[in-house]
Design a protein around this motif. Structure first.
Motif, mmCIF file in Angstrom:
data_model
loop_
_atom_site.group_PDB
_atom_site.id
_atom_site.type_symbol
_atom_site.label_atom_id
_atom_site.label_comp_id
_atom_site.label_asym_id
_atom_site.label_seq_id
_atom_site.Cartn_x
_atom_site.Cartn_y
_atom_site.Cartn_z
ATOM 1 N N LYS A 128 0.817 -1.263 0.049
ATOM 2 C CA LYS A 128 -0.047 -0.184 -0.132
ATOM 3 C C LYS A 128 1.045 1.179 0.032
ATOM 4 N N ALA A 129 1.960 1.364 0.764
ATOM 5 C CA ALA A 129 2.795 2.360 0.975
ATOM 6 C C ALA A 129 3.440 2.466 -0.479
ATOM 7 N N LYS A 130 3.979 1.432 -1.249
ATOM 8 C CA LYS A 130 4.370 1.674 -2.619
ATOM 9 C C LYS A 130 3.362 2.000 -3.489
ATOM 10 N N PHE A 131 2.298 1.693 -3.185
ATOM 11 C CA PHE A 131 1.128 2.132 -4.302
ATOM 12 C C PHE A 131 0.797 3.525 -4.256
ATOM 13 N N VAL A 132 0.764 3.958 -3.043
ATOM 14 C CA VAL A 132 0.434 5.366 -2.773
ATOM 15 C C VAL A 132 1.356 6.453 -3.429
ATOM 16 N N ILE A 144 10.286 7.344 -5.512
ATOM 17 C CA ILE A 144 9.370 6.805 -5.066
ATOM 18 C C ILE A 144 9.565 5.677 -3.982
ATOM 19 N N ALA A 145 9.100 5.862 -2.943
ATOM 20 C CA ALA A 145 9.665 4.583 -1.791
ATOM 21 C C ALA A 145 8.711 4.626 -0.591
ATOM 22 N N ASP A 146 8.984 3.461 0.251
ATOM 23 C CA ASP A 146 8.097 3.401 1.272
ATOM 24 C C ASP A 146 8.822 3.704 2.438
ATOM 25 N N ALA A 147 8.487 4.213 3.634
ATOM 26 C CA ALA A 147 9.051 4.867 4.728
ATOM 27 C C ALA A 147 10.421 3.959 5.100
ATOM 28 N N CYS A 172 19.107 12.897 -7.239
ATOM 29 C CA CYS A 172 17.608 12.840 -6.795
ATOM 30 C C CYS A 172 16.937 14.257 -6.481
ATOM 31 N N ASP A 173 15.977 14.971 -6.947
ATOM 32 C CA ASP A 173 15.570 16.320 -6.491
ATOM 33 C C ASP A 173 14.327 16.079 -5.529
ATOM 34 N N THR A 174 13.665 15.002 -5.850
ATOM 35 C CA THR A 174 12.402 14.944 -4.836
ATOM 36 C C THR A 174 12.047 13.569 -4.312
ATOM 37 N N VAL A 175 11.829 13.225 -3.287
ATOM 38 C CA VAL A 175 11.532 11.818 -2.829
ATOM 39 C C VAL A 175 9.706 12.043 -2.391
ATOM 40 N N ILE A 176 9.294 11.078 -2.864
ATOM 41 C CA ILE A 176 7.861 10.784 -2.203
ATOM 42 C C ILE A 176 7.738 9.588 -1.525
ATOM 43 N N ILE A 177 7.403 9.638 -0.327
ATOM 44 C CA ILE A 177 7.437 8.620 0.621
ATOM 45 C C ILE A 177 5.879 8.165 1.048
ATOM 46 N N GLY A 178 5.645 6.755 0.713
ATOM 47 C CA GLY A 178 4.340 6.272 1.040
ATOM 48 C C GLY A 178 4.414 5.668 2.289
ATOM 49 N N TYR A 179 3.015 5.511 2.912
ATOM 50 C CA TYR A 179 2.939 4.833 4.122
ATOM 51 C C TYR A 179 1.826 4.054 3.878
ATOM 52 N N GLY A 180 1.881 2.943 4.740
ATOM 53 C CA GLY A 180 0.633 1.955 4.752
ATOM 54 C C GLY A 180 -0.719 2.227 5.037
ATOM 55 N N ASP A 181 -0.960 3.540 5.841
ATOM 56 C CA ASP A 181 -2.289 3.813 5.937
ATOM 57 C C ASP A 181 -2.821 4.932 4.909
ATOM 58 N N GLY A 182 -1.989 5.027 3.664
ATOM 59 C CA GLY A 182 -2.419 6.132 2.798
ATOM 60 C C GLY A 182 -1.671 7.310 2.805
ATOM 61 N N ARG A 183 -0.996 7.618 3.841
ATOM 62 C CA ARG A 183 -0.268 9.129 3.858
ATOM 63 C C ARG A 183 0.608 9.155 2.968
ATOM 64 N N LEU A 231 -4.002 9.535 0.352
ATOM 65 C CA LEU A 231 -4.731 9.025 -0.575
ATOM 66 C C LEU A 231 -5.665 7.963 -0.130
ATOM 67 N N ASP A 232 -6.753 7.928 -0.545
ATOM 68 C CA ASP A 232 -8.068 6.839 0.034
ATOM 69 C C ASP A 232 -7.655 5.611 -1.198
ATOM 70 N N PHE A 233 -7.903 4.440 -0.583
ATOM 71 C CA PHE A 233 -7.834 3.219 -1.275
ATOM 72 C C PHE A 233 -9.405 2.934 -1.701
ATOM 73 N N VAL A 234 -9.344 2.516 -2.759
ATOM 74 C CA VAL A 234 -10.649 2.232 -3.488
ATOM 75 C C VAL A 234 -10.602 0.460 -3.673
ATOM 76 N N GLU A 235 -11.672 0.100 -2.690
ATOM 77 C CA GLU A 235 -11.384 -1.479 -2.667
ATOM 78 C C GLU A 235 -11.720 -2.140 -3.808
ATOM 79 N N THR A 236 -12.540 -1.539 -4.924
ATOM 80 C CA THR A 236 -12.640 -2.243 -6.253
ATOM 81 C C THR A 236 -11.696 -2.019 -7.178
ATOM 82 N N ASP A 237 -10.709 -1.318 -6.835
ATOM 83 C CA ASP A 237 -9.693 -1.102 -7.652
ATOM 84 C C ASP A 237 -8.716 -2.181 -7.967
ATOM 85 N N ASN A 238 -9.044 -2.858 -9.266
ATOM 86 C CA ASN A 238 -8.169 -4.200 -9.302
ATOM 87 C C ASN A 238 -6.918 -3.763 -10.264
ATOM 88 N N LEU A 239 -6.503 -2.820 -10.310
ATOM 89 C CA LEU A 239 -5.505 -2.081 -11.409
ATOM 90 C C LEU A 239 -4.224 -3.249 -11.019
#
Length: 262
Positions: free
Chosen positions: A10-14, A124-127, A221-232, A248-256
């Protein structure tokens, strides 16, 4: 579905989803390699199919190129692009100065070439990828196959004078055979523990005959975007000195990503 993802996925996704928003119509975009970058490629593919986004992607590996084509992204070479507006890639580690270790996926050479041929590089990375000092993740060094054992000895000898905790270099394997990069080279993984002076280590390694490139990305690297498991999501821009927070909100029906195997 995203609702079935682990917290780390989820962290990687957001992080990937937020980074995809940086891509504008007509951009030439470097597409990284690895599990987090694969989420990005899928996000961009969705934008191409559903929103009509037009971009040309320069992949950093054959597997990224295959994935990009499969989701509808136009793939071109770096020579065709000449220069890139943006590169988005993952990292194995990053520090407070946004220096990176990359190459866990074996594509460090193409990744560094593409990143340095871009106006802007976003990681892009997880924390969990953030560290106080680089080096806990083994540092990949791409070497030519000819005389690789001699190169390994020279690398280990050079490390004696460096500010590192460990000095062991091991050949990366693929089963019972040496791992082979897209460029036909091998990879030595350096188990350093901690790198006190990444800039010095990067410079010294690249002076060793047989070394093609190392996985230290310094001042790239100029910018880092860090994702968290709760969508932050946290976005740090080192040039502007800004830090932004979002969710970011998770969409439960998203099967991407249900068929994505990282």
């Amino acid at each position: 579905m995203t609702g079935e993802l682990s917290p780390i996925d989820k962290a990687k996704f957001v992080a990937a989803r937020r980074a995809a928003d940086l891509v504008e119509d007509g951009m030439r975009v470097g597409l990284g390699t690895g599990s987090t970058a694969a989420w990005l490629v899928r996000c961009l593919g969705e934008m191409v199919r559903q929103d009509g986004l037009k971009l040309r992607g320069v992949p950093t590996s054959t597997r990224t190129a295959e994935l990009a084509r499969s989701v509808g992204i136009e793939v071109i070479s770096l020579d065709e692009a000449k220069w890139l507006d943006l590169t988005i890639d993952g990292a194995d580690e990053f520090d407070a100065d946004l220096n990176l270790i990359k190459g866990g996926g074996g594509a460090l050479l193409q990744e560094k070439i593409v990143a340095t041929a871009s106006d802007h590089m976003v990681v892009i990375a997880d924390a969990a990828k953030e560290v106080e000092a680089l080096g806990n993740f083994p540092l990949p060094v791409e070497v030519i196959p000819f005389g690789w054992q001699t190169t390994q000895s020279l690398v280990e000898e050079t490390l004696v004078s460096m500010d590192v905790m460990g000095r062991t270099a091991t050949l990366r394997m693929n089963g019972h055979e040496p791992y082979v990069t897209d460029e036909g080279n091998h990879i030595l993984d350096l188990h350093l523990g901690r790198i006190g002076n990444p800039r010095q280590v990067a410079m010294m390694l690249n002076q060793i005959p047989g070394v093609v490139e190392n996985g230290l990305f310094i001042d790239i690297c100029d910018t880092v975007i860090i994702g968290y498991g709760d969508g932050r999501v946290e976005t740090r821009d080192i040039n502007q000195g800004t830090v932004e927070h979002d969710r970011l909100d998770f969409v439960e029906t998203d099967n991407l990503f249900t068929d994505l195997a990282d």
